[in-house]
Design an enzyme around this catalytic site. Sequence first.
Site, PDB file in Angstrom:
ATOM      1  N   SER A   1      -0.981  -5.354  -6.310  1.00  0.00           N
ATOM      2  CA  SER A   1       0.146  -4.539  -5.831  1.00  0.00           C
ATOM      3  C   SER A   1       1.216  -4.618  -6.900  1.00  0.00           C
ATOM      4  CB  SER A   1       0.681  -5.121  -4.517  1.00  0.00           C
ATOM      5  OG  SER A   1       1.930  -4.536  -4.182  1.00  0.00           O
TER       6      SER A   1
ATOM      7  N   TYR B   1       3.538 -12.428   0.588  1.00  0.00           N
ATOM      8  CA  TYR B   1       2.749 -11.320   0.019  1.00  0.00           C
ATOM      9  C   TYR B   1       2.928 -11.260  -1.501  1.00  0.00           C
ATOM     10  CZ  TYR B   1       0.801  -6.561  -0.403  1.00  0.00           C
ATOM     11  OH  TYR B   1       0.049  -5.461  -0.755  1.00  0.00           O
TER      12      TYR B   1
HETATM   13  P1  NAP Z   1      -5.602  -1.070   5.234  1.00  0.00           P
HETATM   14  O1  NAP Z   1      -5.862   0.351   5.525  1.00  0.00           O
HETATM   15  O2  NAP Z   1      -4.874  -1.907   6.210  1.00  0.00           O
HETATM   16  O3  NAP Z   1      -7.007  -1.724   4.882  1.00  0.00           O
HETATM   17  C1  NAP Z   1      -7.134  -3.104   4.685  1.00  0.00           C
HETATM   18  C2  NAP Z   1      -8.595  -3.416   4.541  1.00  0.00           C
HETATM   19  O4  NAP Z   1      -8.730  -4.844   4.428  1.00  0.00           O
HETATM   20  C3  NAP Z   1      -9.389  -2.964   5.736  1.00  0.00           C
HETATM   21  O5  NAP Z   1     -10.612  -2.418   5.342  1.00  0.00           O
HETATM   22  C4  NAP Z   1      -9.598  -4.253   6.519  1.00  0.00           C
HETATM   23  O6  NAP Z   1     -10.787  -4.219   7.258  1.00  0.00           O
HETATM   24  C5  NAP Z   1      -9.667  -5.269   5.396  1.00  0.00           C
HETATM   25  N1  NAP Z   1      -9.348  -6.602   5.929  1.00  0.00           N
HETATM   26  C6  NAP Z   1      -8.190  -7.001   6.517  1.00  0.00           C
HETATM   27  N2  NAP Z   1      -8.307  -8.259   6.958  1.00  0.00           N
HETATM   28  C7  NAP Z   1      -9.577  -8.660   6.628  1.00  0.00           C
HETATM   29  C8  NAP Z   1     -10.296  -9.848   6.834  1.00  0.00           C
HETATM   30  N3  NAP Z   1      -9.762 -10.922   7.445  1.00  0.00           N
HETATM   31  N4  NAP Z   1     -11.566  -9.921   6.377  1.00  0.00           N
HETATM   32  C9  NAP Z   1     -12.136  -8.848   5.758  1.00  0.00           C
HETATM   33  N5  NAP Z   1     -11.498  -7.701   5.531  1.00  0.00           N
HETATM   34  C10 NAP Z   1     -10.223  -7.605   5.973  1.00  0.00           C
HETATM   35  O7  NAP Z   1      -4.779  -1.241   3.886  1.00  0.00           O
HETATM   36  P2  NAP Z   1      -4.920  -0.612   2.417  1.00  0.00           P
HETATM   37  O8  NAP Z   1      -3.629  -0.004   2.105  1.00  0.00           O
HETATM   38  O9  NAP Z   1      -6.161   0.173   2.266  1.00  0.00           O
HETATM   39  O10 NAP Z   1      -5.003  -1.976   1.579  1.00  0.00           O
HETATM   40  C11 NAP Z   1      -6.033  -2.274   0.650  1.00  0.00           C
HETATM   41  C12 NAP Z   1      -5.477  -3.195  -0.429  1.00  0.00           C
HETATM   42  O11 NAP Z   1      -4.464  -2.522  -1.169  1.00  0.00           O
HETATM   43  C13 NAP Z   1      -4.823  -4.478   0.101  1.00  0.00           C
HETATM   44  O12 NAP Z   1      -5.177  -5.571  -0.725  1.00  0.00           O
HETATM   45  C14 NAP Z   1      -3.345  -4.190  -0.036  1.00  0.00           C
HETATM   46  O13 NAP Z   1      -2.570  -5.359  -0.168  1.00  0.00           O
HETATM   47  C15 NAP Z   1      -3.331  -3.345  -1.274  1.00  0.00           C
HETATM   48  N6  NAP Z   1      -2.134  -2.509  -1.424  1.00  0.00           N
HETATM   49  C16 NAP Z   1      -1.809  -1.607  -0.452  1.00  0.00           C
HETATM   50  C17 NAP Z   1      -0.657  -0.846  -0.594  1.00  0.00           C
HETATM   51  C18 NAP Z   1      -0.223   0.142   0.445  1.00  0.00           C
HETATM   52  O14 NAP Z   1       0.924   0.601   0.401  1.00  0.00           O
HETATM   53  N7  NAP Z   1      -1.073   0.545   1.365  1.00  0.00           N
HETATM   54  C19 NAP Z   1       0.150  -1.019  -1.731  1.00  0.00           C
HETATM   55  C20 NAP Z   1      -0.231  -1.935  -2.704  1.00  0.00           C
HETATM   56  C21 NAP Z   1      -1.370  -2.679  -2.543  1.00  0.00           C
HETATM   57  P3  NAP Z   1     -10.915  -4.909   8.716  1.00  0.00           P
HETATM   58  O15 NAP Z   1      -9.595  -4.761   9.402  1.00  0.00           O
HETATM   59  O16 NAP Z   1     -12.040  -4.181   9.312  1.00  0.00           O
HETATM   60  O17 NAP Z   1     -11.278  -6.340   8.425  1.00  0.00           O
END
Ligand code: NAP
Length: 255
Positions: free
Chosen positions: A138, A151
């Site tokens: 991030s 975070y």
């Molecule tokens: P999201 O839609 O909430 O997806 C998160 C993913 O992580 C889901 O597939 C979830 O699957 C999985 N996950 C969560 N807890 C888990 C666990 N205990 N074991 C295995 N899998 C788990 O969020 P996203 O935005 O796509 O995030 C993906 C990545 O991008 C993350 O690392 C996040 O920090 C990073 N990121 C996001 C943003 C943003 O603004 N969205 C910005 C910068 C970085 P399940 O719930 O099915 O387990």
Amino acid sequence: MDTDSLHGRLALVTGGGRGIGAAIARHLASRGAKVIVTGRSQAELAEVAAAIDGVAVVADLADRAATDAMIATVRGLGRVDVLVNNAGIAESAPLADTDDAMWDRIMELNATAPFRLTRAFVPAMVAAGWGRVVTIASNAGLTGYGYTAAYCAAKHAAVGMTRALAVDLGRTGVTINAVCPGWVGTRMAEEAIARIAAKTGRDTAAATAALTGMSPQKRLIEPAEVAHAVAMLCSHDARGIHGQAIVLDGGQVLK
Ligand code: NAP
């Protein structure tokens, strides 16, 4: 030679059932990779896997025994050539409310799980002389934001791991990089918008503007844009990009 092709490669995408991970899984599959998606939500994983002729493996990556079992299952499916550490959680709280459990939860999934998976799968990549590790960190892995000590610490850890291992892996044919998005339009951003609305009394449009307003482009990044960067890093011609933290946030964090 199609230097973008991932034909014959096996990729593991954590958190591949929705959001950024699902976009990455689809993009890598479109380049010819066989993709394994893992996470907790079986239905989401099954839907993505069915759409890309991939494989769904259910695992809670916050649970080390479950992670080890997932690693064993995946090894049984073949040698992982591409590891995408994408699964993550974001929670925010002021310092006094950031209790040990919250700190541990965020560190375990966002920093420790990527480390343990990298340790598990990289040796076989090294033996094969080719591999790609991409961790979705991030821009919070490169700078600080309010109420996000855990975070930001976890994402800085992921970036630090990437930079350190790049030194160790320099002569192996394996590259390791981090992608550092700003706010991306996924459930994670929706949850942040809902939290802002609940805490400040703003409506959804105003709470959304609090996030989009951080970027000079005044918008959320799309999951497909992150997937594009990951696929680029997996290409043959990206072999010199190593140990980098590639920022994808519309110019929000200028290094
Ligand atoms: P999201 O839609 O909430 O997806 C998160 C993913 O992580 C889901 O597939 C979830 O699957 C999985 N996950 C969560 N807890 C888990 C666990 N205990 N074991 C295995 N899998 C788990 O969020 P996203 O935005 O796509 O995030 C993906 C990545 O991008 C993350 O690392 C996040 O920090 C990073 N990121 C996001 C943003 C943003 O603004 N969205 C910005 C910068 C970085 P399940 O719930 O099915 O387990």
